[in-house]
Motif scaffolding. Structure first.
Motif, PDB file in Angstrom:
ATOM      1  N   ASN A  68     -29.589 -41.018 -85.348  1.00  0.00           N
ATOM      2  CA  ASN A  68     -30.468 -40.661 -86.465  1.00  0.00           C
ATOM      3  C   ASN A  68     -31.760 -41.470 -86.432  1.00  0.00           C
ATOM      4  N   LEU A  69     -31.671 -42.734 -86.046  1.00  0.00           N
ATOM      5  CA  LEU A  69     -32.874 -43.560 -85.937  1.00  0.00           C
ATOM      6  C   LEU A  69     -33.829 -42.980 -84.896  1.00  0.00           C
ATOM      7  N   ILE A  70     -33.264 -42.581 -83.760  1.00  0.00           N
ATOM      8  CA  ILE A  70     -34.084 -42.007 -82.695  1.00  0.00           C
ATOM      9  C   ILE A  70     -34.727 -40.709 -83.166  1.00  0.00           C
ATOM     10  N   SER A  71     -33.941 -39.888 -83.851  1.00  0.00           N
ATOM     11  CA  SER A  71     -34.449 -38.616 -84.356  1.00  0.00           C
ATOM     12  C   SER A  71     -35.554 -38.825 -85.381  1.00  0.00           C
ATOM     13  N   GLN A  72     -35.339 -39.747 -86.299  1.00  0.00           N
ATOM     14  CA  GLN A  72     -36.349 -40.003 -87.330  1.00  0.00           C
ATOM     15  C   GLN A  72     -37.610 -40.610 -86.738  1.00  0.00           C
ATOM     16  N   ALA A  73     -37.453 -41.436 -85.707  1.00  0.00           N
ATOM     17  CA  ALA A  73     -38.632 -41.984 -85.028  1.00  0.00           C
ATOM     18  C   ALA A  73     -39.448 -40.851 -84.411  1.00  0.00           C
ATOM     19  N   ALA A  74     -38.763 -39.916 -83.747  1.00  0.00           N
ATOM     20  CA  ALA A  74     -39.459 -38.784 -83.145  1.00  0.00           C
ATOM     21  C   ALA A  74     -40.176 -37.948 -84.201  1.00  0.00           C
ATOM     22  N   THR A  75     -39.567 -37.829 -85.366  1.00  0.00           N
ATOM     23  CA  THR A  75     -40.160 -37.041 -86.445  1.00  0.00           C
ATOM     24  C   THR A  75     -41.510 -37.596 -86.881  1.00  0.00           C
ATOM     25  N   VAL A  76     -41.658 -38.927 -86.834  1.00  0.00           N
ATOM     26  CA  VAL A  76     -42.928 -39.540 -87.249  1.00  0.00           C
ATOM     27  C   VAL A  76     -43.816 -39.860 -86.042  1.00  0.00           C
ATOM     28  N   GLY A  77     -43.472 -39.296 -84.884  1.00  0.00           N
ATOM     29  CA  GLY A  77     -44.336 -39.422 -83.722  1.00  0.00           C
ATOM     30  C   GLY A  77     -44.174 -40.685 -82.909  1.00  0.00           C
ATOM     31  N   ILE A  78     -42.988 -41.307 -82.975  1.00  0.00           N
ATOM     32  CA  ILE A  78     -42.749 -42.553 -82.244  1.00  0.00           C
ATOM     33  C   ILE A  78     -41.676 -42.324 -81.186  1.00  0.00           C
ATOM     34  N   GLN A  79     -41.961 -42.737 -79.943  1.00  0.00           N
ATOM     35  CA  GLN A  79     -41.011 -42.615 -78.849  1.00  0.00           C
ATOM     36  C   GLN A  79     -40.054 -43.807 -78.849  1.00  0.00           C
ATOM     37  N   SER A  80     -38.778 -43.534 -78.582  1.00  0.00           N
ATOM     38  CA  SER A  80     -37.749 -44.574 -78.650  1.00  0.00           C
ATOM     39  C   SER A  80     -37.266 -45.014 -77.277  1.00  0.00           C
ATOM     40  N   THR A  81     -37.032 -46.315 -77.182  1.00  0.00           N
ATOM     41  CA  THR A  81     -36.371 -46.924 -76.032  1.00  0.00           C
ATOM     42  C   THR A  81     -35.173 -47.697 -76.554  1.00  0.00           C
ATOM     43  N   VAL A  82     -34.078 -47.689 -75.817  1.00  0.00           N
ATOM     44  CA  VAL A  82     -32.894 -48.456 -76.192  1.00  0.00           C
ATOM     45  C   VAL A  82     -32.565 -49.441 -75.077  1.00  0.00           C
ATOM     46  N   TYR A  83     -32.482 -50.738 -75.433  1.00  0.00           N
ATOM     47  CA  TYR A  83     -32.023 -51.777 -74.509  1.00  0.00           C
ATOM     48  C   TYR A  83     -30.519 -51.898 -74.656  1.00  0.00           C
ATOM     49  N   THR A  84     -29.782 -51.845 -73.564  1.00  0.00           N
ATOM     50  CA  THR A  84     -28.333 -51.762 -73.674  1.00  0.00           C
ATOM     51  C   THR A  84     -27.614 -52.385 -72.480  1.00  0.00           C
ATOM     52  N   CYS A  85     -26.350 -52.744 -72.711  1.00  0.00           N
ATOM     53  CA  CYS A  85     -25.477 -53.117 -71.601  1.00  0.00           C
ATOM     54  C   CYS A  85     -24.659 -51.916 -71.157  1.00  0.00           C
ATOM     55  N   GLY A  86     -24.760 -50.824 -71.904  1.00  0.00           N
ATOM     56  CA  GLY A  86     -24.059 -49.594 -71.554  1.00  0.00           C
ATOM     57  C   GLY A  86     -22.668 -49.463 -72.125  1.00  0.00           C
ATOM     58  N   ALA A  87     -22.183 -50.497 -72.840  1.00  0.00           N
ATOM     59  CA  ALA A  87     -20.835 -50.463 -73.412  1.00  0.00           C
ATOM     60  C   ALA A  87     -20.885 -49.897 -74.821  1.00  0.00           C
ATOM     61  N   ALA A  88     -20.059 -48.883 -75.078  1.00  0.00           N
ATOM     62  CA  ALA A  88     -20.063 -48.214 -76.378  1.00  0.00           C
ATOM     63  C   ALA A  88     -19.100 -48.847 -77.375  1.00  0.00           C
ATOM     64  N   ASP A  89     -18.251 -49.783 -76.896  1.00  0.00           N
ATOM     65  CA  ASP A  89     -17.287 -50.423 -77.785  1.00  0.00           C
ATOM     66  C   ASP A  89     -16.799 -51.723 -77.148  1.00  0.00           C
TER      67      ASP A  89
END
Length: 363
Positions: A68-89
């Motif tokens: 939702n954060l990524i979607s809302q950022a796109a809605t206001v014209g902001i591109q998103s990047t996510v820094y991650t280790c790739g682990a979902a849990d």
């Protein structure tokens, strides 16, 4: 100063416990920004003209409302990047192809994975968990899902010579960019600085490795940000408090990632929890202090050095962390010219060429 990129630490919680982590994240941490606060910051960042947001942590994939954060950022014209280790849990389940596709459809621009070696044992020794296979599979799943994936590599004494092998693997995986980050002795990194800081000779060697990696794999951009301007392999302008702002999991603000954990007392404009983003960006004592330090001219030593046009006296954050405020005019603590009495990595290795990378980013 015009804000271009907002970096948000969504949570301090992380499945890993990397030895150098500036946020001192691990599984038992619970500090986090609320979804309501983050959405407000995205709206206010858009009003300031920001075009990019980076979601970090801790581990952003642990945050259930990340899509939702990524979607809302796109809605206001902001591109998103996510820094991650790739682990979902906490079981170190890799980010799946469907989950990566969901993030992509939400408007995600890219995922940046922290990988510290092509050697699983070396990587795991840094993350403190057997995470290598998880991170690599998550990266491959992201690429399969059509999401751009990049690698961040923090160069320390124990792993910097692994860079070439990692770039080899990155090319094989189809990764287009590997960024080499300078070790910062803050957070958990403070306790290992004596062991993991690069010596002058190792700094020179790292510069050579970067140049070799660039020549060996021209399809992979091997980037070194502004903290590595001292290597003499290209210049990247420092963007600390110039067009970037970091907000940590407690709402505290910092001029850039390297300045995290360096506090400047400012009860009025030091947190986005009590002030608008515009007020903080324009009136923060911390940000304005850094701006004034960066605007100050060089001291006699740097001003008379023929390498100044490239390094601009080095990284301000490294100076402050190691030597305190008021050192902006001094050479970088790891200045290779002053310490080693040589001109630059290019001078030491004159056969190498180091063109400036177009569109390179700092930190």
């Amino acid at each position: 100063m015009k804000l271009n990129e907002l970096k948000l630490e969504l949570t301090q919680q992380c499945p890993l416990a990397c030895m150098h982590c500036s946020t001192e994240s691990h599984r038992q941490k619970s500090s986090a920004l609320s979804e309501q606060t983050i959405l407000r910051l995205l709206r206010e960042a858009a009003q300031l003209g920001a075009k990019k947001v980076a979601f970090s942590g801790g581990e952003p994939l642990l945050v259930p409302f990340l899509p939702n954060l990524i979607s809302q950022a796109a809605t206001v014209g902001i591109q998103s990047t996510v820094y991650t280790c790739g682990a979902a849990d906490f079981e170190l389940t890799p980010l799946s192809v469907p989950s990566a596709m969901k993030l992509g459809k939400s408007g995600l621009r890219r995922l940046i994975f922290s990988i510290y070696s092509a050697d699983p044992d070396m990587h795991n020794s840094i993350t403190k968990y057997r995470s290598f296979s998880t991170t690599v599979l998550a990266l491959q799943n992201a690429l399969e899902a059509g999401v751009s994936a990049e690698i961040h590599f923090v160069a320390m004494n124990r792993n910097f010579r692994d860079l070439l092998a990692l770039v080899d693997e990155a090319a094989r995986w189809g990764v287009k960019r590997v960024s080499v980050l300078r070790f910062v002795p803050h957070g958990r990194g403070k306790s290992i600085a004596e062991q993991e800081d690069l010596t002058v000779d190792e700094m020179h060697e790292l510069g050579e490795l970067i140049l070799v990696a660039r020549q060996t794999h021209t399809q992979v951009e091997v980037r070194a940000g502004s903290p590595y301007n001292i290597l003499g392999i290209g210049h990247t302008p420092c963007d600390a408090a110039q067009d970037v702002l970091v907000v940590n999991h407690r709402g505290e603000i910092f001029p850039c990632d390297a300045f995290k954990n360096v506090s400047v007392p400012d009860q009025e404009f030091g947190s986005v929890l009590s002030r608008s983003l515009r007020e903080v960006w324009e009136q923060s004592k911390y940000l304005n202090l850094v701006r004034s330090e960066l605007a100050a001219g060089p001291g006699v030593t740097c001003g008379s050095c023929e390498e100044f046009s490239g390094c601009k006296s080095g990284c301000l954050a490294q100076k402050v962390i190691r030597d305190g405020w008021g050192t902006s005019a001094d050479p970088d603590p790891a200045c290779l010219v002053q310490i080693a009495g040589v001109q630059s990595v290019n001078s030491t290795f004159p056969l190498r060429q180091a063109p400036q990378l177009a569109g390179a980013q700092s930190h």
